[in-house]
Design an enzyme around this catalytic site. Sequence first.
Site, short mmCIF file in Angstrom:
data_model
loop_
_atom_site.label_atom_id
_atom_site.label_comp_id
_atom_site.label_asym_id
_atom_site.label_seq_id
_atom_site.Cartn_x
_atom_site.Cartn_y
_atom_site.Cartn_z
N SER A 30 67.91 24.96 30.60
CA SER A 30 66.87 25.45 31.50
C SER A 30 67.29 25.48 32.98
O SER A 30 66.60 26.05 33.82
CB SER A 30 65.62 24.57 31.37
OG SER A 30 65.88 23.24 31.81
N SER B 184 70.10 21.37 28.78
CA SER B 184 69.72 22.14 29.96
C SER B 184 70.74 22.12 31.08
O SER B 184 70.64 22.91 32.01
CB SER B 184 68.37 21.64 30.50
OG SER B 184 67.34 21.99 29.61
N LYS C 148 66.99 21.66 41.47
CA LYS C 148 66.12 22.33 40.50
C LYS C 148 64.66 22.17 40.91
O LYS C 148 64.27 21.13 41.48
CB LYS C 148 66.36 21.71 39.12
CG LYS C 148 65.78 22.45 37.94
CD LYS C 148 66.25 21.80 36.64
CE LYS C 148 65.70 22.48 35.40
NZ LYS C 148 66.21 21.84 34.17
#
Length: 394
Positions: A182, A206, A92
Amino acid sequence: MKKSARNVTGPAELQLADASMSDIIDALAGGRVTATALTSAYLARIAAYDRGGPMLNSVRALNPDALAIAGKLDGTKPSAGRPLAGVPILVKDNIATSDKQPTTAGSLALEGARARREATVVKLLRKAGAVILGKANLTEFSNMLAIDMPSGYSSLGGQVKNPFVPDLADDRGIPLVDPGGSSSGLAVAVAAGLCAASIGTETSGSLLHPASRNGFVTVKPTVGLISRAGIVPIAHSQDTAGPMTRSVRDAALLLNALATKDPRDPATERQHRAADYTADLGRDAMKGARIGVPSDPADRLNDCYYGKLSPDGARLMARVIEVLEHLGAVIVRANMPTRGWLAGPGTGMAVLNRNPLSKNKGNPTGAPIVFLYELKYGLNLYLKDWATTPMSRR
């Protein structure tokens, strides 16, 4: 999709769209594929489906050194010492790398920002032999700096699309079936076969949300199981990194590599981890496991998400419970209050919605106080200790 992400096969007849990380490790260990060929195949899939075709937009930036790293691993097969040797993995874009890749959290405010050193999870991945393929797109700043931010949108990376229905969007380009957030880009990349596995982060949903939207496996570890050092923070009391994979076994393999004590993260000092997370993956693994289920979805005091299931969803949930019981799990039915009841007075505060694209612009929106206060503290420390931005380098 305009192009099916299942049409392209990888080297040595590995069908990358369906290959689990375990399949890939077996192919590398058996000499049926090299790290370079595998990395090249994933880069080709990213070009075909993320940058072209349906344009999933899940990969924010590629590692310019990925092929060179893979080349150095061509003579190394996965082993006990380097279990991920040659395995291409995305991380990420809020996880620090000290290479040529910026760490931006998807924000224009951090465009070009680099890290002074590697996040602990990246160090451990490299030690295990993984090829860091690139940084994945995400909901900007893990969906904490704006109200009503679309899942998977960042000002620097744009909008991530759900790989199963990438063309369904409203007139503003926001997906009608969102990719979850997310850790959106990581989820889509795994679902579309653009990497062997990925490492995301979660504060409150997330990892779990994008996993549910894209149909694959994730684990939200207990805080302290995986080091958070070098991860752009939201709330230190809840933040954690976690694996995103195609199978439970793959997730267990990544936990084996990542769950370790780290002096940079005091929470890991209290860590109690299994010697081998794959050891209990037998057919009787669910036997005796106690799993809580809301006793009555129609009860307003029960969990709000469970109560909102559609008829199809309710039938699916009933089938899941039936399968779990068949596997030996003990289903504990209990009244489970909604999040609002659990929080209590004084745990939230009103924030004015200034988002010009939000339907609720100008109205106050509730936000957990712990997120707002811990974000300010943690982000200041990250920018001071980890980040080097174009402005700070002048």
